[in-house]
Design a protein around this motif. Structure first.
Motif, short mmCIF file in Angstrom:
data_model
loop_
_atom_site.label_atom_id
_atom_site.label_comp_id
_atom_site.label_asym_id
_atom_site.label_seq_id
_atom_site.Cartn_x
_atom_site.Cartn_y
_atom_site.Cartn_z
N ILE A 106 -10.73 6.39 -5.79
CA ILE A 106 -9.33 6.81 -5.67
C ILE A 106 -8.44 5.65 -6.09
O ILE A 106 -8.59 4.53 -5.60
N HIS A 107 -7.51 5.93 -6.98
CA HIS A 107 -6.55 4.93 -7.45
C HIS A 107 -5.21 5.16 -6.76
O HIS A 107 -4.74 6.29 -6.67
N THR A 108 -4.59 4.09 -6.28
CA THR A 108 -3.29 4.21 -5.62
C THR A 108 -2.18 3.89 -6.62
O THR A 108 -2.37 3.08 -7.53
N PRO A 109 -1.00 4.51 -6.48
CA PRO A 109 0.11 4.21 -7.37
C PRO A 109 0.57 2.77 -7.19
O PRO A 109 0.34 2.16 -6.14
N ILE A 150 -5.50 7.64 3.87
CA ILE A 150 -4.33 7.29 3.07
C ILE A 150 -3.05 7.53 3.87
O ILE A 150 -2.11 6.73 3.84
N THR A 176 -7.93 0.07 -4.30
CA THR A 176 -8.55 1.33 -4.66
C THR A 176 -9.54 1.66 -3.54
O THR A 176 -9.87 0.82 -2.72
N TRP A 220 -4.19 -4.44 -6.40
CA TRP A 220 -3.75 -3.24 -5.69
C TRP A 220 -4.92 -2.37 -5.30
O TRP A 220 -5.79 -2.08 -6.12
N SER A 222 -12.10 0.67 1.35
CA SER A 222 -11.21 -0.01 0.42
C SER A 222 -12.04 -0.92 -0.46
O SER A 222 -12.93 -1.64 0.01
N GLY A 280 2.38 2.00 -4.08
CA GLY A 280 1.75 2.37 -2.81
C GLY A 280 2.27 3.65 -2.21
O GLY A 280 1.61 4.67 -2.23
N LYS A 304 1.11 10.13 -6.18
CA LYS A 304 -0.17 10.75 -6.52
C LYS A 304 -1.29 9.72 -6.44
O LYS A 304 -1.12 8.56 -6.83
N TYR A 305 -2.45 10.16 -5.97
CA TYR A 305 -3.63 9.32 -5.85
C TYR A 305 -4.77 9.99 -6.63
O TYR A 305 -5.50 10.82 -6.09
N GLN A 365 -2.17 14.08 -3.13
CA GLN A 365 -0.74 13.90 -3.39
C GLN A 365 0.05 14.14 -2.12
O GLN A 365 -0.17 15.12 -1.41
#
Length: 242
Positions: free
Chosen positions: A160-163, A230, A146, A144, A137, A166, A175-176, A190
């Protein structure tokens, strides 16, 4: 049941061409794949009692052929007490039952902790005992989170980006996006909608991960590891019927 035929699982054939020398044994399947589908198996004990059991997953290619089988190994007490922050190993086996990958996740306090050493972390090994990369992380909950996907030398390769919500509270299939360090789209993780009953009463999830065919096979393995992390962090909490 009488009158019903048993459906046999079809395994992906082992690639006939010899793998490059830098490809860990067992990951040669990933050389021919640009997408994996991960289905968590429903555990009846967990469904009926809410008692958290070890997670099990089937990993398939886009043709529906099984590529790997994954099984969590963890302590019963930590599963009940530590929830999604629990430490575990994930043993990933091929169609011969040989363990070809292992994911090692130590206990961490979670995103709420601003101490970097206590934020979520995962080591990816292929074969077991031989690290090929890491997932960690990048930010605490006040920003938020990533995730960074690191190579063996702990150098960041992908992010990786999180919505924003979450777990995708406004979307059944959050979607990530996976991007290079300069912001170019590389792949996607996803969560797949798995049906109302399953979503409400179990924490068994379906995921997909896509990546370029020519992506380094070790980094494909690290992306698969990130998918499992995730799942634990955002979707492991037992659903309750309110």
């Amino acid at each position: 049941m009488p009158g019903q035929e048993k459906v046999e699982m079809q395994w992906m054939p082992r690639p006939e061409e010899s793998a490059p020398s830098n490809c860990p044994q067992g990951l040669e399947y990933l050389l021919l794949i640009d997408q994996l589908l991960v289905h968590q198996k429903i555990e009846l004990l967990e469904l009926m009692t809410g008692f958290e059991t070890e997670n099990k997953y089937v990993v398939k290619n886009s043709l529906g052929q099984q590529v790997y089988y994954a099984k969590e190994v963890s302590d019963c007490a930590t599963r009940q007490c530590c929830g999604p922050n629990r430490p575990f190993q994930m043993q990933i086996t091929d169609n011969a039952g040989k363990e070809v990958m292992r994911l090692d996740r130590p206990f961490r306090c979670g995103f709420q902790c601003c101490c970097e050493t206590q934020r979520p972390f995962l080591e990816v090994q292929a074969p077991p005992g031989n690290p090929i990369g890491y997932v960690k992380s990048e930010a605490c909950a006040c920003v938020w989170p990533t995730f960074l996907l690191l190579d063996l030398n702990m150098q960041p390769i992908l992010r990786i980006h999180t919505p924003c919500c979450g777990v995708g509270c406004c979307d059944c299939s959050p979607k990530y996006p996976v991007r290079s360090m300069d912001g170019q789209d590389v792949g996607l993780i996803q969560k797949q909608w798995s049906g109302l009953t399953k979503e409400m009463f179990t924490d068994a999830d379906n995921f997909g991960v896509s990546f370029p065919m020519d992506l380094d096979v070790k980094m494909k393995g690290v992306m698969l590891g990130a998918l499992f992390l995730i799942d634990f962090l955002f979707f492991e909490t037992q659903k309750q019927n309110h």
